[in-house]
Design an enzyme around this catalytic site. Sequence first.
Site, PDB file in Angstrom:
ATOM      1  N   THR A 143     -12.375   6.190  -1.277  1.00  0.00           N
ATOM      2  CA  THR A 143     -13.007   6.670  -0.269  1.00  0.00           C
ATOM      3  C   THR A 143     -14.438   7.378  -0.507  1.00  0.00           C
ATOM      4  N   GLY A 201      -6.713  13.211  -2.925  1.00  0.00           N
ATOM      5  CA  GLY A 201      -5.645  14.083  -3.895  1.00  0.00           C
ATOM      6  C   GLY A 201      -5.486  14.606  -4.781  1.00  0.00           C
ATOM      7  N   GLU A 231      -5.197   6.484   5.067  1.00  0.00           N
ATOM      8  CA  GLU A 231      -4.660   5.043   4.215  1.00  0.00           C
ATOM      9  C   GLU A 231      -4.828   4.162   5.879  1.00  0.00           C
TER      10      GLU A 231
HETATM   11  C1  LIG Z   1       6.363   3.412  -8.748  1.00  0.00           C
HETATM   12  C2  LIG Z   1       7.211   4.820  -9.692  1.00  0.00           C
HETATM   13  C3  LIG Z   1       6.405   5.556  -8.975  1.00  0.00           C
HETATM   14  C4  LIG Z   1       7.861   5.801  -8.586  1.00  0.00           C
HETATM   15  C5  LIG Z   1       7.508   7.963  -7.859  1.00  0.00           C
HETATM   16  C6  LIG Z   1       7.527   7.510  -6.370  1.00  0.00           C
HETATM   17  C7  LIG Z   1       8.062   8.171  -5.618  1.00  0.00           C
HETATM   18  C8  LIG Z   1       7.666   8.713  -4.920  1.00  0.00           C
HETATM   19  C9  LIG Z   1       6.647   9.966  -4.484  1.00  0.00           C
HETATM   20  C10 LIG Z   1       5.452   9.416  -3.271  1.00  0.00           C
HETATM   21  C11 LIG Z   1       5.203  10.352  -2.780  1.00  0.00           C
HETATM   22  C12 LIG Z   1       3.793  10.144  -2.016  1.00  0.00           C
HETATM   23  C13 LIG Z   1       3.570  10.871  -1.000  1.00  0.00           C
HETATM   24  C14 LIG Z   1       1.823  10.274  -0.825  1.00  0.00           C
HETATM   25  C15 LIG Z   1       1.327  11.290   0.325  1.00  0.00           C
HETATM   26  C16 LIG Z   1       0.215  10.444   0.594  1.00  0.00           C
HETATM   27  C17 LIG Z   1      -0.980  10.659   0.542  1.00  0.00           C
HETATM   28  C18 LIG Z   1      -2.789  10.402   0.787  1.00  0.00           C
HETATM   29  C19 LIG Z   1      -3.887  10.487   0.806  1.00  0.00           C
HETATM   30  C20 LIG Z   1      -4.167   9.525   1.583  1.00  0.00           C
HETATM   31  C21 LIG Z   1      -5.070   8.453   0.769  1.00  0.00           C
HETATM   32  C22 LIG Z   1      -6.271   7.385   1.012  1.00  0.00           C
HETATM   33  O1  LIG Z   1      -6.061   7.505   2.370  1.00  0.00           O
HETATM   34  S1  LIG Z   1      -6.560   5.709   0.311  1.00  0.00           S
HETATM   35  C23 LIG Z   1      -7.867   5.592   1.188  1.00  0.00           C
HETATM   36  C24 LIG Z   1      -6.712   4.451   2.042  1.00  0.00           C
HETATM   37  N1  LIG Z   1      -8.571   3.926   2.531  1.00  0.00           N
HETATM   38  C25 LIG Z   1      -8.234   2.967   3.586  1.00  0.00           C
HETATM   39  O2  LIG Z   1      -7.021   2.637   3.373  1.00  0.00           O
HETATM   40  C26 LIG Z   1      -9.513   2.026   3.812  1.00  0.00           C
HETATM   41  C27 LIG Z   1      -9.185   1.230   5.438  1.00  0.00           C
HETATM   42  N2  LIG Z   1      -9.624   0.116   5.509  1.00  0.00           N
HETATM   43  C28 LIG Z   1      -8.636  -0.498   5.584  1.00  0.00           C
HETATM   44  O3  LIG Z   1      -7.863  -1.095   4.840  1.00  0.00           O
HETATM   45  C29 LIG Z   1      -9.540  -2.434   5.335  1.00  0.00           C
HETATM   46  O4  LIG Z   1      -9.613  -2.847   6.601  1.00  0.00           O
HETATM   47  C30 LIG Z   1     -10.540  -2.983   4.149  1.00  0.00           C
HETATM   48  C31 LIG Z   1     -11.190  -2.223   3.099  1.00  0.00           C
HETATM   49  C32 LIG Z   1      -8.611  -2.988   3.920  1.00  0.00           C
HETATM   50  C33 LIG Z   1     -10.892  -4.452   4.194  1.00  0.00           C
HETATM   51  O5  LIG Z   1     -11.732  -4.283   4.932  1.00  0.00           O
HETATM   52  P1  LIG Z   1     -12.701  -6.264   5.696  1.00  0.00           P
HETATM   53  O6  LIG Z   1     -13.736  -5.171   6.631  1.00  0.00           O
HETATM   54  O7  LIG Z   1     -13.102  -6.083   3.514  1.00  0.00           O
HETATM   55  O8  LIG Z   1     -11.148  -6.990   5.743  1.00  0.00           O
HETATM   56  P2  LIG Z   1     -11.241  -7.671   6.709  1.00  0.00           P
HETATM   57  O9  LIG Z   1     -10.762  -6.768   8.033  1.00  0.00           O
HETATM   58  O10 LIG Z   1     -12.459  -8.135   7.216  1.00  0.00           O
HETATM   59  O11 LIG Z   1     -10.070  -8.306   6.404  1.00  0.00           O
HETATM   60  C34 LIG Z   1      -9.933  -9.324   5.329  1.00  0.00           C
HETATM   61  C35 LIG Z   1      -8.804 -10.058   4.615  1.00  0.00           C
HETATM   62  O12 LIG Z   1      -8.021  -9.465   4.428  1.00  0.00           O
HETATM   63  C36 LIG Z   1      -6.522  -8.775   5.178  1.00  0.00           C
HETATM   64  N3  LIG Z   1      -6.609  -7.335   4.765  1.00  0.00           N
HETATM   65  C37 LIG Z   1      -7.247  -6.792   4.837  1.00  0.00           C
HETATM   66  N4  LIG Z   1      -6.082  -5.763   4.049  1.00  0.00           N
HETATM   67  C38 LIG Z   1      -5.178  -6.307   3.554  1.00  0.00           C
HETATM   68  C39 LIG Z   1      -3.853  -5.339   2.499  1.00  0.00           C
HETATM   69  N5  LIG Z   1      -3.549  -4.117   2.833  1.00  0.00           N
HETATM   70  N6  LIG Z   1      -3.179  -6.210   2.989  1.00  0.00           N
HETATM   71  C40 LIG Z   1      -3.196  -7.247   2.262  1.00  0.00           C
HETATM   72  N7  LIG Z   1      -4.027  -8.367   3.379  1.00  0.00           N
HETATM   73  C41 LIG Z   1      -5.111  -7.138   4.060  1.00  0.00           C
HETATM   74  C42 LIG Z   1      -7.249  -9.252   6.536  1.00  0.00           C
HETATM   75  O13 LIG Z   1      -6.427  -9.256   7.373  1.00  0.00           O
HETATM   76  C43 LIG Z   1      -8.046 -10.577   6.353  1.00  0.00           C
HETATM   77  O14 LIG Z   1      -7.095 -11.473   6.080  1.00  0.00           O
HETATM   78  P3  LIG Z   1      -7.755 -12.618   6.962  1.00  0.00           P
HETATM   79  O15 LIG Z   1      -7.205 -13.595   6.333  1.00  0.00           O
HETATM   80  O16 LIG Z   1      -9.910 -13.052   6.684  1.00  0.00           O
HETATM   81  O17 LIG Z   1      -7.787 -12.415   8.280  1.00  0.00           O
HETATM   82  C1  LIG Z   2      -5.704  15.243   3.699  1.00  0.00           C
HETATM   83  C2  LIG Z   2      -6.563  13.697   3.268  1.00  0.00           C
HETATM   84  C3  LIG Z   2      -6.088  12.998   2.567  1.00  0.00           C
HETATM   85  C4  LIG Z   2      -6.755  12.235   2.001  1.00  0.00           C
HETATM   86  N1  LIG Z   2      -6.959  11.895   0.472  1.00  0.00           N
HETATM   87  C5  LIG Z   2      -7.299  10.301   0.025  1.00  0.00           C
HETATM   88  C6  LIG Z   2      -7.560  10.089  -1.177  1.00  0.00           C
HETATM   89  O1  LIG Z   2      -6.337  10.049  -1.658  1.00  0.00           O
HETATM   90  N2  LIG Z   2      -8.048   8.420  -1.504  1.00  0.00           N
HETATM   91  C7  LIG Z   2      -8.703   8.606  -0.683  1.00  0.00           C
HETATM   92  O2  LIG Z   2      -9.751   7.814  -1.087  1.00  0.00           O
HETATM   93  N3  LIG Z   2      -9.004   8.246   0.281  1.00  0.00           N
HETATM   94  C8  LIG Z   2      -8.212   9.481   0.508  1.00  0.00           C
HETATM   95  N4  LIG Z   2      -8.516   9.951   1.985  1.00  0.00           N
HETATM   96  C9  LIG Z   2      -9.611   9.573   3.243  1.00  0.00           C
HETATM   97  C10 LIG Z   2      -9.159   8.644   4.136  1.00  0.00           C
HETATM   98  O3  LIG Z   2      -9.199   7.296   3.496  1.00  0.00           O
HETATM   99  C11 LIG Z   2     -10.464   8.306   5.655  1.00  0.00           C
HETATM  100  O4  LIG Z   2     -10.716   9.428   5.230  1.00  0.00           O
HETATM  101  C12 LIG Z   2      -9.565   7.527   5.868  1.00  0.00           C
HETATM  102  O5  LIG Z   2      -9.688   6.047   5.669  1.00  0.00           O
HETATM  103  C13 LIG Z   2     -10.879   7.153   6.936  1.00  0.00           C
HETATM  104  O6  LIG Z   2     -11.753   6.660   6.848  1.00  0.00           O
HETATM  105  P1  LIG Z   2     -12.997   7.600   7.169  1.00  0.00           P
HETATM  106  O7  LIG Z   2     -12.992   9.185   7.347  1.00  0.00           O
HETATM  107  O8  LIG Z   2     -15.121   6.942   7.106  1.00  0.00           O
HETATM  108  O9  LIG Z   2     -12.857   7.469   8.811  1.00  0.00           O
HETATM  109  P2  LIG Z   2     -14.380   6.806   9.681  1.00  0.00           P
HETATM  110  O10 LIG Z   2     -13.833   5.424   8.830  1.00  0.00           O
HETATM  111  O11 LIG Z   2     -15.524   7.090   9.886  1.00  0.00           O
HETATM  112  O12 LIG Z   2     -14.344   6.455  11.827  1.00  0.00           O
HETATM  113  C14 LIG Z   2     -14.573   7.249  11.978  1.00  0.00           C
HETATM  114  C15 LIG Z   2     -14.380   7.203  13.479  1.00  0.00           C
HETATM  115  O13 LIG Z   2     -14.463   5.912  13.697  1.00  0.00           O
HETATM  116  C16 LIG Z   2     -14.068   4.439  14.177  1.00  0.00           C
HETATM  117  N5  LIG Z   2     -14.554   3.440  13.138  1.00  0.00           N
HETATM  118  C17 LIG Z   2     -14.201   3.055  11.655  1.00  0.00           C
HETATM  119  N6  LIG Z   2     -14.208   2.023  11.761  1.00  0.00           N
HETATM  120  C18 LIG Z   2     -14.351   0.932  12.413  1.00  0.00           C
HETATM  121  C19 LIG Z   2     -14.505  -0.284  13.217  1.00  0.00           C
HETATM  122  N7  LIG Z   2     -14.784  -1.445  12.432  1.00  0.00           N
HETATM  123  N8  LIG Z   2     -13.971  -0.393  14.881  1.00  0.00           N
HETATM  124  C20 LIG Z   2     -13.678   0.489  15.447  1.00  0.00           C
HETATM  125  N9  LIG Z   2     -13.484   1.942  15.041  1.00  0.00           N
HETATM  126  C21 LIG Z   2     -14.397   2.508  13.810  1.00  0.00           C
HETATM  127  C22 LIG Z   2     -12.387   5.444  13.731  1.00  0.00           C
HETATM  128  O14 LIG Z   2     -11.746   4.967  14.455  1.00  0.00           O
HETATM  129  C23 LIG Z   2     -12.842   6.344  13.432  1.00  0.00           C
HETATM  130  O15 LIG Z   2     -12.976   7.110  15.390  1.00  0.00           O
HETATM  131  C24 LIG Z   2      -7.973  11.518   2.804  1.00  0.00           C
HETATM  132  C25 LIG Z   2      -8.067  11.833   4.008  1.00  0.00           C
HETATM  133  C26 LIG Z   2      -7.122  13.141   4.953  1.00  0.00           C
HETATM  134  C27 LIG Z   2      -8.009  13.119   5.983  1.00  0.00           C
END
Ligand SMILES: CCCCCCCCCCCCCCCCCCC/C=C/C(=O)SCCNC(=O)CCNC(=O)[C@H](O)C(C)(C)COP(=O)(O)OP(=O)(O)OC[C@H]1O[C@@H](n2cnc3c(N)ncnc32)[C@H](O)[C@@H]1OP(=O)(O)O
Ligand SMILES: Cc1cc2nc3c(=O)[nH]c(=O)nc-3n(C[C@H](O)[C@H](O)[C@H](O)COP(=O)(O)OP(=O)(O)OC[C@H]3O[C@@H](n4cnc5c(N)ncnc54)[C@H](O)[C@@H]3O)c2cc1C
Length: 643
Positions: A139, A198, A441
């Site tokens: 992000t 994080g 996520e």
């Molecule tokens: C292994 C050894 C280790 C052992 C130890 C294990 C012990 C365990 C301890 C665990 C502790 C765990 C604690 C965990 C804590 C976690 C804290 C979390 C903190 C947070 C982290 C984050 O937030 S990271 C950032 C996350 N960000 C996001 O998730 C962004 C969200 N956005 C998206 O996912 C988007 O959709 C996109 C960027 C992925 C794609 O966008 P785009 O517009 O380009 O795509 P389309 O919509 O056009 O789709 C294209 C095409 O791709 C397909 N698709 C999209 N996403 C996926 C996917 N994830 N997988 C598969 N396919 C995907 C989509 O369906 C489309 O397909 P078509 O066929 O074209 O329709």
């Molecule tokens: C506690 C915490 C821990 C995190 N840890 C990590 C980390 O370790 N690593 C990391 O990379 N990121 C991390 N993040 C970031 C997190 O993954 C993002 O905040 C999350 O993916 C949402 O993206 P954004 O903040 O840009 O929200 P935005 O995408 O800006 O969303 C804002 C609003 O816009 C709307 N919106 C956005 N796009 C669309 C769309 N296409 N259609 C309709 N509505 C839409 C959403 O529904 C929402 O209401 C963390 C966030 C938090 C809060």
Amino acid sequence: MNPDIVKERQNATFNVEKLTNILDGSPEKTRRRREIESMVLNDPDFQEQDPNFLSRSERYDQAVRKSAQMILKLREFGISDPDEIYYYKNCVHPDRPEPLDLHLGMFLPTLLNQATPEQMDRFFTPAWNLQIIGTYAQTEMGHGWWRCSQRASCSATTPTVLPALTSEDWRPQATFDPATQEFVLNSPTISSIKWWPGGLGKTSNHAIVLAQLHTQGNCHGLHAFIVPIRDMDTHVPLPGIVVGDIGPKFGFSEVDNGFLKLENVRIPLDNMLMKYAKVEPDGTYVKPPSAKLTYGTMVFIRSMIVGQSALALAKSCTIAIRYSAVRHQSELKPGEPEPQILNFQTQQHKLFPVLATAYAFTFVGQYMKQTYNRISGDIHEGDYSGLPELHALSAGLKAFTTWAANGAIEVCRMSCGGHGYSRSSALPDIYVEFTPTCTYEGENTVMMLQTARYLLKSYSQARGGQQLQGSVSYLSRLQPQPVSAGVPPLNIQDLASLVQVYQLRAANLVELAATSIQQELQLRHSQEDAWNSSAIDLVRASDAGLLSVPQALQVSAHIKELLIQLRPNAVALVDAFDLNDKKLNSVLGRYDGNVYEHLFEWARHSPLNASEVPPALTIIVIIKHNQLIGSFFPRSTSLSTST
Ligand SMILES: CCCCCCCCCCCCCCCCCCC/C=C/C(=O)SCCNC(=O)CCNC(=O)[C@H](O)C(C)(C)COP(=O)(O)OP(=O)(O)OC[C@H]1O[C@@H](n2cnc3c(N)ncnc32)[C@H](O)[C@@H]1OP(=O)(O)O
Ligand SMILES: Cc1cc2nc3c(=O)[nH]c(=O)nc-3n(C[C@H](O)[C@H](O)[C@H](O)COP(=O)(O)OP(=O)(O)OC[C@H]3O[C@@H](n4cnc5c(N)ncnc54)[C@H](O)[C@@H]3O)c2cc1C
């Protein structure tokens, strides 16, 4: 032991231990879980000060100390099974995310899924030994997710230099320099600074950075790079790395979510994760078998979050139901003793659906985990056919379960009245630590739209005559019915009948969304505009109930009957979650039900009670004695005091 809670347990009609075994998977799994639990909870090295009474910096320091101990002990006891590590970690940091979460939960799994064997040796082994501490940086301040194909600044086939780009279109870039065999990483704008990861702020010395790959003049979209960010000996940030903590948040006090600005940072060619996509030494780009594999770690964590929703609900309803069994209020009949608040129908109606959902989500979480393991096993063998369903299922269930749990935790807190608002109940903490699962996520609405995309594709395949398998097979079997066809027959006592009605409703909603897109397409002519104008229907299509008014009334009456049936077993049903008091950490949810004496004891530890007259109050005492009035206030407004 509180006599009310003793009576509750005596009245239970089933064997709690057997149910615990079912929830764990087997008696052996229960035994092992308890063994790990006692290793942590009886270990003096994990003793801590109540974080409620600490500052954020103190909380971070305490968490780092415990995490370091945790790694040493995991090694000492030879615990290496991911499930056991996860369980051990959850006992060390009950209810609280910690500085190493991203290292364990995303850095290591991303290496496992996307590193070459050589990279595994170079990064995974030292990371496993905690010489390398990593995070996952996707992000940015200006963007949580990217749609590369729609952006002029990046597409797999577009040249890097394009006209009419505004600086805000730019994202972090990794440009390959064949002369030095390095990537040069930059964050060209403020909005492209990595924000949120994080453990990035202070803890990590490496980050997996998601950046746009540029080579031979072309941009190839989002790829993952391993970037050293701090010196391995001194922990000081490396040249070109601007890194720090993003400040206090709603919760996550133990976690140093961070920022990262890259200024001409050079990393070797083989620091790009190259199990699938590759860059040759001459800069030639080799496509991955599926571009979607870059997103694999998110699928892993989303699958895990489904189980976390169940755990958050199990904890919340354990606290609220045990407390409701010992709390008495308001005479129901004049002259009779006040009843337990759990006997009020409205209280049952708040809490028993949460209890049922906690059970349902526990089993859904197990199903999600098995599905993840099965399909990711196929992916490792080179079979990618299950990936779309896995992505749709994990994204949709992550969004559905976290939204439901988020609301239900708050229901539990409010059902505890005023004491639910005290941090001694643990419910405020459960809420603030859980609620960001709706955002991270993948923000939930965006996730629902990803699921809807899959549903619509499946719908059109079903309409084209394909026999669908798996979770969408109902789209082939069921013919969506027009509203005029009326409501289907329903036997509310029969699970199969209820499932069928849900499936029919789901099929109808998918059809509604598809029709909306068709109509919008005729009006707006662009697929993207039609999609956005149908987004409300699309989200509803991912969250499927189709009842007539009499059927809904029948359901209501049946729910009241079920509340009565469930009442004698309510406490036993939460006991079966087997949440140790030290893990639950809630005065209201104590197993022995002795709430009031411990509430009083807990309050006495408040730092404000450290002295009878806190230093700041001396000023009030002075004012009271009228000594400062002359200098603080003009004579005309001087306070009138009786002293
Ligand atoms: C292994 C050894 C280790 C052992 C130890 C294990 C012990 C365990 C301890 C665990 C502790 C765990 C604690 C965990 C804590 C976690 C804290 C979390 C903190 C947070 C982290 C984050 O937030 S990271 C950032 C996350 N960000 C996001 O998730 C962004 C969200 N956005 C998206 O996912 C988007 O959709 C996109 C960027 C992925 C794609 O966008 P785009 O517009 O380009 O795509 P389309 O919509 O056009 O789709 C294209 C095409 O791709 C397909 N698709 C999209 N996403 C996926 C996917 N994830 N997988 C598969 N396919 C995907 C989509 O369906 C489309 O397909 P078509 O066929 O074209 O329709
Ligand atoms: C506690 C915490 C821990 C995190 N840890 C990590 C980390 O370790 N690593 C990391 O990379 N990121 C991390 N993040 C970031 C997190 O993954 C993002 O905040 C999350 O993916 C949402 O993206 P954004 O903040 O840009 O929200 P935005 O995408 O800006 O969303 C804002 C609003 O816009 C709307 N919106 C956005 N796009 C669309 C769309 N296409 N259609 C309709 N509505 C839409 C959403 O529904 C929402 O209401 C963390 C966030 C938090 C809060």
